[in-house]
Design a protein around this motif. Structure first.
Motif, PDB file in Angstrom:
ATOM      1  N   ALA A   1      -3.208   5.001   8.200  1.00 34.61           N
ATOM      2  CA  ALA A   1      -3.395   6.119   7.549  1.00 34.61           C
ATOM      3  C   ALA A   1      -4.725   6.744   8.113  1.00 34.61           C
ATOM      4  O   ALA A   1      -5.725   6.104   8.386  1.00 34.61           O
ATOM      5  N   ARG A   2      -4.774   8.263   8.033  1.00 37.56           N
ATOM      6  CA  ARG A   2      -5.664   8.890   8.338  1.00 37.56           C
ATOM      7  C   ARG A   2      -6.847   9.100   7.171  1.00 37.56           C
ATOM      8  O   ARG A   2      -6.150   9.131   6.109  1.00 37.56           O
ATOM      9  N   ASP A   3      -7.992   8.788   7.560  1.00 34.48           N
ATOM     10  CA  ASP A   3      -8.927   9.282   6.538  1.00 34.48           C
ATOM     11  C   ASP A   3      -8.890  10.738   6.116  1.00 34.48           C
ATOM     12  O   ASP A   3      -8.972  11.470   6.877  1.00 34.48           O
ATOM     13  N   PRO A   4      -8.639  10.936   4.676  1.00 33.91           N
ATOM     14  CA  PRO A   4      -8.670  12.220   4.312  1.00 33.91           C
ATOM     15  C   PRO A   4      -9.677  13.237   4.390  1.00 33.91           C
ATOM     16  O   PRO A   4      -9.709  14.159   4.480  1.00 33.91           O
ATOM     17  N   HIS A   5     -11.019  12.576   4.711  1.00 33.16           N
ATOM     18  CA  HIS A   5     -12.054  13.431   4.802  1.00 33.16           C
ATOM     19  C   HIS A   5     -12.332  13.682   6.443  1.00 33.16           C
ATOM     20  O   HIS A   5     -13.324  14.286   6.691  1.00 33.16           O
ATOM     21  N   SER A   6     -11.791  12.969   7.213  1.00 36.58           N
ATOM     22  CA  SER A   6     -12.002  13.322   8.709  1.00 36.58           C
ATOM     23  C   SER A   6     -11.367  14.447   9.265  1.00 36.58           C
ATOM     24  O   SER A   6     -10.475  14.970   8.759  1.00 36.58           O
ATOM     25  N   PRO A   7     -11.995  15.148  10.191  1.00 40.00           N
ATOM     26  CA  PRO A   7     -11.245  16.461  10.589  1.00 40.00           C
ATOM     27  C   PRO A   7      -9.810  16.202  11.413  1.00 40.00           C
ATOM     28  O   PRO A   7      -9.617  15.206  11.811  1.00 40.00           O
TER      29      PRO A   7
END
Length: 82
Positions: A2-8
């Protein structure tokens, strides 16, 4: 993963996927506009030819009287039908 929700977001998104199969449908021989123009010109030419034959009882005159206006009708309808 999963992608970190705070990463661009990535600057280059994944390219779109190509379709699995190529379209197998053949293009139409004539467009609807062209078919309509030719049909209307043909009807006009046949009508004029039949009326000329009924008036003069001559096949050659009826053919000439039907073909020439059919061509002129096709050119005129080409300019009118848009």
């Amino acid at each position: 993963m999963a992608r970190d929700p705070h990463s661009p977001l990535p600057t280059h998104p994944d390219p779109p996927h190509a379709p699995a199969t190529a379209p197998t449908e053949n293009p139409a021989l004539l467009s609807q506009r062209t078919a309509l123009i030719l049909f209307m010109a043909l009807c006009a030419g046949i009508g004029i030819g039949v009326l000329t034959f009924l008036a003069k009882r001559s096949y050659p005159e009826a053919v000439i009287a039907g073909v020439l206006p059919a061509g002129a009708c096709a050119m005129g309808l080409h300019n009118v039908v848009g």
